[in-house]
Design a protein around this motif. Structure first.
Motif, short mmCIF file in Angstrom:
data_model
loop_
_atom_site.label_atom_id
_atom_site.label_comp_id
_atom_site.label_asym_id
_atom_site.label_seq_id
_atom_site.Cartn_x
_atom_site.Cartn_y
_atom_site.Cartn_z
N UNK A 1 37.93 15.60 56.86
CA UNK A 1 39.28 16.14 56.87
C UNK A 1 39.26 17.64 57.13
N UNK A 2 40.23 18.12 57.90
CA UNK A 2 40.35 19.55 58.13
C UNK A 2 41.00 20.23 56.92
N UNK A 3 40.96 21.55 56.90
CA UNK A 3 41.60 22.28 55.82
C UNK A 3 43.10 21.99 55.78
N UNK A 4 43.71 21.89 56.96
CA UNK A 4 45.13 21.57 57.02
C UNK A 4 45.44 20.19 56.47
N UNK A 5 44.59 19.21 56.79
CA UNK A 5 44.76 17.86 56.24
C UNK A 5 44.67 17.88 54.73
N UNK A 6 43.68 18.59 54.22
CA UNK A 6 43.45 18.64 52.77
C UNK A 6 44.63 19.28 52.05
N UNK A 7 45.14 20.38 52.60
CA UNK A 7 46.29 21.05 51.97
C UNK A 7 47.52 20.15 51.98
N UNK A 8 47.79 19.49 53.11
CA UNK A 8 48.96 18.62 53.21
C UNK A 8 48.86 17.44 52.25
N UNK A 9 47.70 16.81 52.20
CA UNK A 9 47.52 15.65 51.31
C UNK A 9 47.59 16.09 49.86
N UNK A 10 46.98 17.22 49.53
CA UNK A 10 47.02 17.72 48.15
C UNK A 10 48.44 18.03 47.72
N UNK A 11 49.20 18.65 48.62
CA UNK A 11 50.60 18.94 48.33
C UNK A 11 51.38 17.66 48.07
N UNK A 12 51.11 16.63 48.87
CA UNK A 12 51.80 15.35 48.70
C UNK A 12 51.43 14.69 47.38
N UNK A 13 50.19 14.83 46.97
CA UNK A 13 49.76 14.25 45.69
C UNK A 13 50.50 14.90 44.53
N UNK A 14 50.56 16.24 44.54
CA UNK A 14 51.25 16.96 43.46
C UNK A 14 52.74 16.60 43.44
N UNK A 15 53.36 16.54 44.61
CA UNK A 15 54.78 16.19 44.68
C UNK A 15 55.03 14.78 44.14
N UNK A 16 54.12 13.86 44.44
CA UNK A 16 54.27 12.49 43.96
C UNK A 16 54.13 12.42 42.44
N UNK A 17 53.17 13.14 41.89
CA UNK A 17 52.98 13.16 40.44
C UNK A 17 54.21 13.72 39.74
N UNK A 18 54.72 14.84 40.28
CA UNK A 18 55.93 15.44 39.70
C UNK A 18 57.08 14.45 39.75
N UNK A 19 57.23 13.75 40.87
CA UNK A 19 58.33 12.81 41.04
C UNK A 19 58.24 11.66 40.05
N UNK A 20 57.04 11.13 39.85
CA UNK A 20 56.86 10.02 38.92
C UNK A 20 57.22 10.46 37.50
N UNK A 21 56.80 11.65 37.11
CA UNK A 21 57.13 12.16 35.78
C UNK A 21 58.63 12.37 35.64
N UNK A 22 59.28 12.88 36.69
CA UNK A 22 60.73 13.11 36.64
C UNK A 22 61.49 11.79 36.52
N UNK A 23 61.09 10.80 37.32
CA UNK A 23 61.77 9.49 37.28
C UNK A 23 61.57 8.83 35.92
#
Length: 259
Positions: A30-52
């Protein structure tokens, strides 16, 4: 109470850094850009699950839509608010990596151009996050006088579509746009977004009307005007984003038919 705010300031950036480290170590292709995008998506998903999860507990516990209270409502506001500031930075970092890749291909941009380009392309979501940070937080914590925890829980439930949106980003980053999984996930995004980010607002009017014996369409005339204005401000970008999702789905269907 404020220790929850500090915990949120540590949790979301910390999870982002841990995700980046894990992906870099275990997926070297994975490129650095891929890693940043996927990591951002993981954090957003975790936050969303906790909020729901928080929203479900609050709404299912409040029998009276205005007077009943639940401790999670204020606690999660404090814990989740730092996510909005973190997410603005994370989105900018994703944007910066995209332009870094372009620069490596000979397309040079100054730092100022990158920042202005980011703001122009993401102005709506940046304003949305700033609105939640600068207005939603103080109103929720200090001005609503403990009323309306049920409606706060409903707003938490709007995050239900976020994990599916993030999963679509991850699949796209991995070049899986043409897979059946991506298309099925896109359908789920459209349905959950419509249910939880559009219909939730008329549902709140209906719930208030049922509580006080008022027809749903008459509720805006029985509540303070600023409440209706606030709901309109929150709902407007959701409608716009839904139109973008539908347009993308239509393009996807047309591309399949053309094949």
């Amino acid at each position: 109470m404020w220790h929850l705010l500090a915990l949120g300031c540590i949790f979301f950036p910390g999870l982002f850094m841990l995700s980046r480290r894990y992906l870099r170590r275990n997926y070297p292709a994975l490129t650095d850009g891929d890693i940043v995008t996927i990591s951002t998506s993981i954090v957003s998903s975790v936050q969303a699950v906790m909020a729901v999860f928080s929203g479900y507990i609050i709404t299912s516990s409040c029998n009276h839509v205005m007077k009943d209270r639940h401790w999670i409502s204020k606690d999660y506001v404090l814990f989740g608010t730092p996510y909005m500031a973190y997410d603005i930075y994370a989105m900018y970092l994703c944007y910066w990596h995209k332009h870094r890749a372009k620069q490596e291909n000979g397309q040079h941009s100054t730092s100022f151009n990158i920042v202005t380009g980011f703001l122009k392309g993401n102005i709506l979501i940046v304003l949305h996050h700033l609105l939640l940070l600068l207005i939603f937080l103080p109103i929720t914590m200090f001005y609503r006088k403990g009323l309306g925890d049920f409606f706060l829980g409903c707003l938490y439930l709007t995050e239900l579509s976020t994990p599916f949106v993030c999963f679509a980003k991850i699949l796209s980053q991995l070049g899986k746009q043409n897979t059946l999984l991506y298309k099925v996930n896109g359908l789920i995004v459209m349905v959950t977004f419509f249910l939880c980010r559009i219909l939730v607002f008329p549902y709140m009017y209906w719930a208030y009307g049922r509580q006080y014996g008022i027809a749903a369409h008459r509720v805006p005339f029985h509540i303070p005007r600023h409440c209706t204005v606030a709901i309109a401000i929150l709902m407007a970008p959701q409608v716009y984003w839904l139109t973008l999702i539908i347009r993308k789905a239509v393009r996807c269907v047309k591309s399949v038919k053309s094949e």
